[in-house]
Design an enzyme around this catalytic site. Structure first.
Site, short mmCIF file in Angstrom:
data_model
loop_
_atom_site.label_atom_id
_atom_site.label_comp_id
_atom_site.label_asym_id
_atom_site.label_seq_id
_atom_site.Cartn_x
_atom_site.Cartn_y
_atom_site.Cartn_z
N HIS A 147 1.07 -1.53 -0.08
CA HIS A 147 0.31 -0.11 -0.03
C HIS A 147 0.89 1.21 -0.24
O HIS A 147 0.79 2.05 -0.93
CB HIS A 147 -1.11 0.21 1.16
CG HIS A 147 -1.67 1.14 1.42
ND1 HIS A 147 -2.95 1.63 0.68
CD2 HIS A 147 -1.37 2.29 2.00
CE1 HIS A 147 -3.48 2.10 1.26
NE2 HIS A 147 -2.78 3.53 2.05
N GLU A 148 1.62 1.45 0.72
CA GLU A 148 2.75 2.48 0.89
C GLU A 148 3.47 2.60 -0.70
O GLU A 148 3.65 3.95 -0.50
CB GLU A 148 3.80 1.88 2.35
CG GLU A 148 2.68 2.37 3.48
CD GLU A 148 2.04 3.36 3.79
OE1 GLU A 148 2.47 4.65 3.77
OE2 GLU A 148 0.65 3.56 4.14
N HIS A 151 1.85 4.21 -2.94
CA HIS A 151 1.96 5.70 -3.32
C HIS A 151 3.02 6.29 -3.48
O HIS A 151 2.66 7.00 -4.64
CB HIS A 151 2.03 6.09 -1.73
CG HIS A 151 -0.29 5.99 -0.93
ND1 HIS A 151 -0.67 7.27 -1.09
CD2 HIS A 151 -0.07 5.76 0.31
CE1 HIS A 151 -1.54 6.07 -0.41
NE2 HIS A 151 -1.08 5.98 0.22
N GLU A 206 -6.41 6.59 -1.80
CA GLU A 206 -6.43 5.65 -0.37
C GLU A 206 -6.79 4.34 -1.10
O GLU A 206 -6.13 3.72 -1.56
CB GLU A 206 -7.67 6.00 0.40
CG GLU A 206 -6.18 6.68 1.40
CD GLU A 206 -5.66 6.35 2.20
OE1 GLU A 206 -4.90 5.01 2.72
OE2 GLU A 206 -4.15 7.13 1.91
#
Length: 281
Positions: A147-148, A151, A206
């Site tokens: 997820h990070e 980004h 997100e």
């Protein structure tokens, strides 16, 4: 050319230049993958600018942690994270080619903070608190890390700074100072990276990070269903008086779990293929 046509010619030229600038400013930073993330993004600063600020801030973070003797650079905890990162990072090339040339980094900080980030350019930070307090499995760590990293792949930080610049929240003076190569540049870079890493992402960002992160984990040979158990743990952790810092920038709710559940069938074949190809050792 007759003089009477010059104003029209200049007007047309200006229109072309403005259109060209808009095309440069609005672009999709990555390929869609199987999860289908594709959206035009507004960018007012270059990737090189945000990468330089990210590098300065990441280095300063390491120095501060080292001074406090809380920077972990070896041992089983660090090696565990490093193994997961080494399996996820190569998968980013599915979404964009240039990540092969990024100056990837990994810092593990011994702190009870329940948080993890990935700064522009692939600079990953984990705090021991998020691993220990949630008793994370490798698959769940991969869900967070994916997820990070997503980004960074989608350049959400660069996008946020561009939006802030357009709204005069961040000034051109601050951006210039961040690239000045001085003590002032360190302060400016840290302030801008705080803006990138601390302020909440939009729900749209997100969703994109959830989707791409799920695919990165699956391609790396980590069970994408762990994203569901992860957010269930996060929801439970947030019921206390002091919700984890991670949740201040990563909203957790029933809709998020539903959206992740809907994406899992798309990425499960990638996970199964990774297992067949002996990605998991």
């Amino acid at each position: 050319m007759h003089l009477m046509y010059r104003p029209r010619f200049i007007q047309a030229l200006v229109s072309v230049l403005v259109a060209s600038c808009l095309l440069v400013a609005c672009a999709n930073t990555s390929r869609p993958g199987v999860v289908g993330v594709q959206r035009s993004q507004f960018m007012m600063i270059s990737a090189a600018q945000i990468d330089r600020m990210s590098a300065i801030s990441f280095e300063q973070q390491a120095k501060a942690a080292q001074k406090k003797k809380i920077l972990i650079t070896s041992g089983p905890e660090y090696e565990r994270l490093k193994t997961i990162a080494n399996r996820l990072i190569p998968q980013t090339a599915v979404f964009r080619d240039d990540t092969r040339g990024w100056n990837w980094g990994l810092q593990l900080i011994d702190s009870p903070i329940v948080n993890a980030t990935c700064a522009p350019g692939g600079r990953i930070t984990f705090y021991t608190g998020i691993i220990n307090k949630l008793n994370l499995t490798d698959d769940e760590i991969a869900a967070i890390m994916g997820h990070e990293i997503a980004h960074a792949v989608r350049e959400h930080g660069r996008e946020q700074v561009s939006q802030a610049l357009a709204q005069n929240i961040i000034s051109n003076v601050a951006l210039a100072a961040a690239g000045a190569g001085s003590a002032q540049s360190i302060d400016a870079a840290n302030q801008i990276m705080q803006y990138v890493l601390v302020l909440p992402n939009s729900r749209q960002n997100e969703r994109e990070a959830d989707a791409i992160g799920l695919e990165l984990a699956a391609r790396g040979g980590y069970d994408p269903r762990a994203a569901i158990t992860l957010w269930q743990k996060m929801s439970k952790e947030s019921q206390g008086k002091n919700p984890p810092e991670f949740l201040s920038t990563h909203p957790s709710n029933e809709n998020r779990i539903k959206e992740l559940s809907a994406l899992i069938p798309k990425v499960m074949p990638l996970y199964e293929a990774a297992k067949r190809e002996n990605v998991v050792k």
